[in-house]
Write an enzyme that holds these catalytic residues in place. Structure first.
Site, PDB file in Angstrom:
ATOM      1  N   THR A 127      -4.611  -3.991  14.179  1.00 46.57           N
ATOM      2  CA  THR A 127      -5.244  -3.440  15.377  1.00 46.57           C
ATOM      3  C   THR A 127      -5.773  -2.013  15.241  1.00 46.57           C
ATOM      4  O   THR A 127      -5.856  -1.291  16.224  1.00 46.57           O
ATOM      5  CB  THR A 127      -4.261  -3.512  16.563  1.00 46.57           C
ATOM      6  OG1 THR A 127      -3.077  -2.784  16.212  1.00 46.57           O
ATOM      7  CG2 THR A 127      -3.887  -4.929  16.899  1.00 46.57           C
ATOM      8  N   GLU A 158       0.802  -1.221   0.000  1.00 46.41           N
ATOM      9  CA  GLU A 158       0.000   0.000   0.000  1.00 46.41           C
ATOM     10  C   GLU A 158       0.835   1.271   0.000  1.00 46.41           C
ATOM     11  O   GLU A 158       0.811   2.038   0.952  1.00 46.41           O
ATOM     12  CB  GLU A 158      -0.929  -0.005   1.237  1.00 46.41           C
ATOM     13  CG  GLU A 158      -1.860  -1.195   1.255  1.00 46.41           C
ATOM     14  CD  GLU A 158      -2.724  -1.264   2.518  1.00 46.41           C
ATOM     15  OE1 GLU A 158      -3.880  -1.649   2.398  1.00 46.41           O
ATOM     16  OE2 GLU A 158      -2.241  -0.923   3.613  1.00 46.41           O
TER      17      GLU A 158
HETATM   18  C1  TNX Z   1      -4.314  -4.263   5.035  1.00 51.18           C
HETATM   19  S1  TNX Z   1      -2.121  -6.516   5.151  1.00 51.18           S
HETATM   20  C2  TNX Z   1      -3.062  -3.878   5.472  1.00 51.18           C
HETATM   21  C3  TNX Z   1      -2.877  -3.417   6.859  1.00 51.18           C
HETATM   22  C4  TNX Z   1      -4.202  -3.230   7.543  1.00 51.18           C
HETATM   23  C5  TNX Z   1      -5.104  -4.404   7.248  1.00 51.18           C
HETATM   24  C6  TNX Z   1      -6.426  -4.339   7.928  1.00 51.18           C
HETATM   25  C7  TNX Z   1      -1.433  -5.322   4.572  1.00 51.18           C
HETATM   26  C8  TNX Z   1      -0.239  -5.632   3.852  1.00 51.18           C
HETATM   27  N1  TNX Z   1      -1.935  -4.075   4.713  1.00 51.18           N
HETATM   28  O1  TNX Z   1      -2.122  -2.238   6.868  1.00 51.18           O
HETATM   29  O2  TNX Z   1      -3.985  -3.107   8.905  1.00 51.18           O
HETATM   30  O3  TNX Z   1      -5.334  -4.479   5.865  1.00 51.18           O
HETATM   31  O4  TNX Z   1      -7.127  -5.536   7.810  1.00 51.18           O
END
Ligand code: TNX
EC number: 3.2.1.52
Length: 535
Positions: free
Chosen positions: A443, A300
């Site tokens: 969390t 992300e």
């Molecule tokens: C996605 S898993 C994210 C996390 C969030 C999560 C919430 C991932 C690589 N990125 O930053 O906490 O979803 O479910």
């Protein structure tokens, strides 16, 4: 009775009675396992479990020619024999041995009833070598004591990797001696978002682990055959670091530690000095974590700031890259090279597949099952973290009285139905790249250990079975064993979610949840499909 289900269990006639006279003797190579058993059982039996004399009823721990994590356990009226391929196997056998005892054996006080173990013969060996839990202590800090307790609960379920999510936009949780502001500034935020309607709680939140705390956590986990894989997320999810050292960002202005959830736009810049800065951080991280695997995140990372940044654009031109996605891939490769030179392997979220990747890197695949399939087919080792199956921050039912709900419903039965090898890879030689799986405790909405208990249990028990036990599933059998298991969790003091009666849960009454909108959710899945299938 035993969770996760062992490969082979055979009931035999009679029982063994554990009491203060019971002796314990162990091969010297299994001294740590014996010490662990003594410290757990001593308060329960009131005895010392020392090596015994002839004729004394004894628990005997020994090595045998078995795979390292395998064990053989024989409980007979006259004695208990546990044989294992290594200390790890003996530790798992000791966990099983404990589960053969009544729930009172999970209390830290003398049991008022006799500790009778049904005679049995157990043979066991895990299906996957990587049985992990992701613990996000960045969004909400968890005290060291609570982390140690969580490690014990992982060990009870025969999990062996703690993926420790230590840094994110909302908090930096690990002391770095060279850059003290990371924790002085980066470990606290002014307030936190509480639901999905824009409400804030108006009170500061923070905390961090000193390097001594980290050493303690790593050592405590190691004694329980759990390795700790640290995650320092980059180049996105770094707002807390940028708040501490604004020169790491793209805007050159002072920003605060982030107080809201969701994907943040403040990402690292692409200057040499910034990459050097993070390599210096990793120098300290590698000293603290002996794990061969180190996670650099990579998920992300919105590219808006890089698109607008003259220096990022210059970098793209200099390196002859096509676009910002290739720039992200270049970024990750800097750390892949760095880690490889130091004999470690990079772990990153499945976004790191976009734009090419060194072959030694391990992909933590989280976006539905798409990431896992794509990574394995591209020849990368995979940790299956499929969000739609094992993200334990997702709501557990549609009930109105669930805590602030997040995303789609993921029930206990849904987690139990998970298979670390995605359906699409079954029968495909690429399936060998699936090292195992990790459940996720993110969390954003989980602000206390009580709440972690509620979200993680008993779903984590179902998850443990998916990584430890044979692939065949029998939900009725699992649920009947789970009844016994919940009594153990109660004895420990785990506030697991109960399926009936009022949910004992409302820390913050009145916070509106965001209903999981099936259309919105489908749109997210569709966009991932497009990205992953046609990068
Ligand atoms: C996605 S898993 C994210 C996390 C969030 C999560 C919430 C991932 C690589 N990125 O930053 O906490 O979803 O479910």
């Amino acid at each position: 009775m035993i969770v996760p289900k062992p490969a082979h269990y055979e009931a035999r006639p009679g029982c063994f009675v554990l009491d203060r006279r019971t002796a314990l003797s162990a091969d010297p190579a299994l001294g740590d396992v014996a010490a662990w058993l003594r410290s757990e059982l001593g308060p329960v039996t009131g005895g010392e479990l020392l090596p015994g004399g002839p004729g004394q009823e004894t628990i005997t721990l020994g090595l045998a020619d078995l795979p390292p994590e395998a064990y053989r356990l024989t409980v007979a009226p006259g004695g208990i024999t546990l044989e294992a391929g290594s200390a790890a196997g003996a530790f798992y056998g000791a966990q099983t041995l404990r589960q053969l005892m009544p729930p009172a054996a999970f209390r830290r006080a003398a049991a008022s009833e006799p500790l009778e173990l049904p005679a049995a013969y157990v043979e066991d060996n895990p299906r996957f070598a990587w049985r992990g839990a992701i613990l996000d202590v960045a969004r909400h800090f968890m005290t060291k004591a609570d982390v140690l307790r969580f490690i014990d609960l992982m060990a009870m379920h025969k999990l062996n990797v703690l993926h420790f999510h230590l840094t994110d936009d909302q908090g930096w949780r690990i002391e770095i001696k060279r850059y003290p502001r990371l924790t002085e500034i980066g470990s606290w935020r002014e307030e936190s978002q509480v639901g999905w309607d824009g409400a804030m709680d108006g009170r500061p939140h923070g905390g961090f682990y000193t390097q001594d705390d980290i050493r303690e956590i790593v050592a405590y986990a190691a004694r329980r055959h759990i390795s700790v894989v640290p995650e320092i997320d980059l180049p996105g999810h770094t707002q807390s670091a940028i708040a501490a050292y604004p020169e790491l960002g793209n805007l050159g202005v002072q920003i605060g530690v982030r107080t809201t959830w969701g994907v943040g736009v403040n990402v690292l810049n692409v200057e040499d000095a910034t990459i050097e800065f993070f390599k210096n951080i990793f120098d300290e991280v590698l000293e603290l974590f002996p794990s061969p695997y180190i996670c650099v995140g990579g998920d992300e990372c919105p590219k808006d700031q890089w698109r607008a940044s003259p220096s990022a654009q210059r970098r793209i031109a200099e390196l002859g890259l096509r676009d910002e996605d290739e720039l992200q891939s270049w970024y990750i490769r800097q750390f892949d090279d760095y880690l490889t030179e130091r004999g470690r392997r990079l772990v990153g979220w499945d976004e790191i597949l976009e734009g090419g990747l060194a072959s030694g890197a391990v992909v933590a695949a989280w976006r539905a099952e798409l990431g896992a399939v794509a990574a394995a087919r591209a020849g990368h080792d995979v940790l299956n973290c499929t969000n739609t199956s094992v993200y334990l921050d997702y709501r557990q039912s549609r009930r109105e009285d669930e805590p602030t709900p997040f995303r789609t419903v993921l029930s206990l039965d849904d987690v139990y139905a998970f298979d670390p090898v995605p359906a699409e890879l079954r029968g495909d030689p690429a399936a060998k790249h699936v090292l195992g799986a990790q459940c996720g405790i993110w969390t954003e909405l989980i602000d206390s250990t009580r709440h972690v208990d509620y979200m993680a249990f008993p779903r984590l028990a179902a998850f443990a079975e998916t990584v430890w036990s044979a692939p065949e599933r029998d939900l009725t059998d699992f649920r009947s064993r789970l009844d016994a298991h919940l009594a153990r969790l109660s004895a420990i003091g785990v506030e697991y979610r109960r399926e009936s009666g009022p949910l004992p849960w409302q820390t913050r009454p009145g916070v509106p949840g965001k209903p999981a909108d099936p259309l919105e959710w489908q749109a997210i899945l569709d966009s991932w499909t497009a990205n992953i299938r046609n990068p």
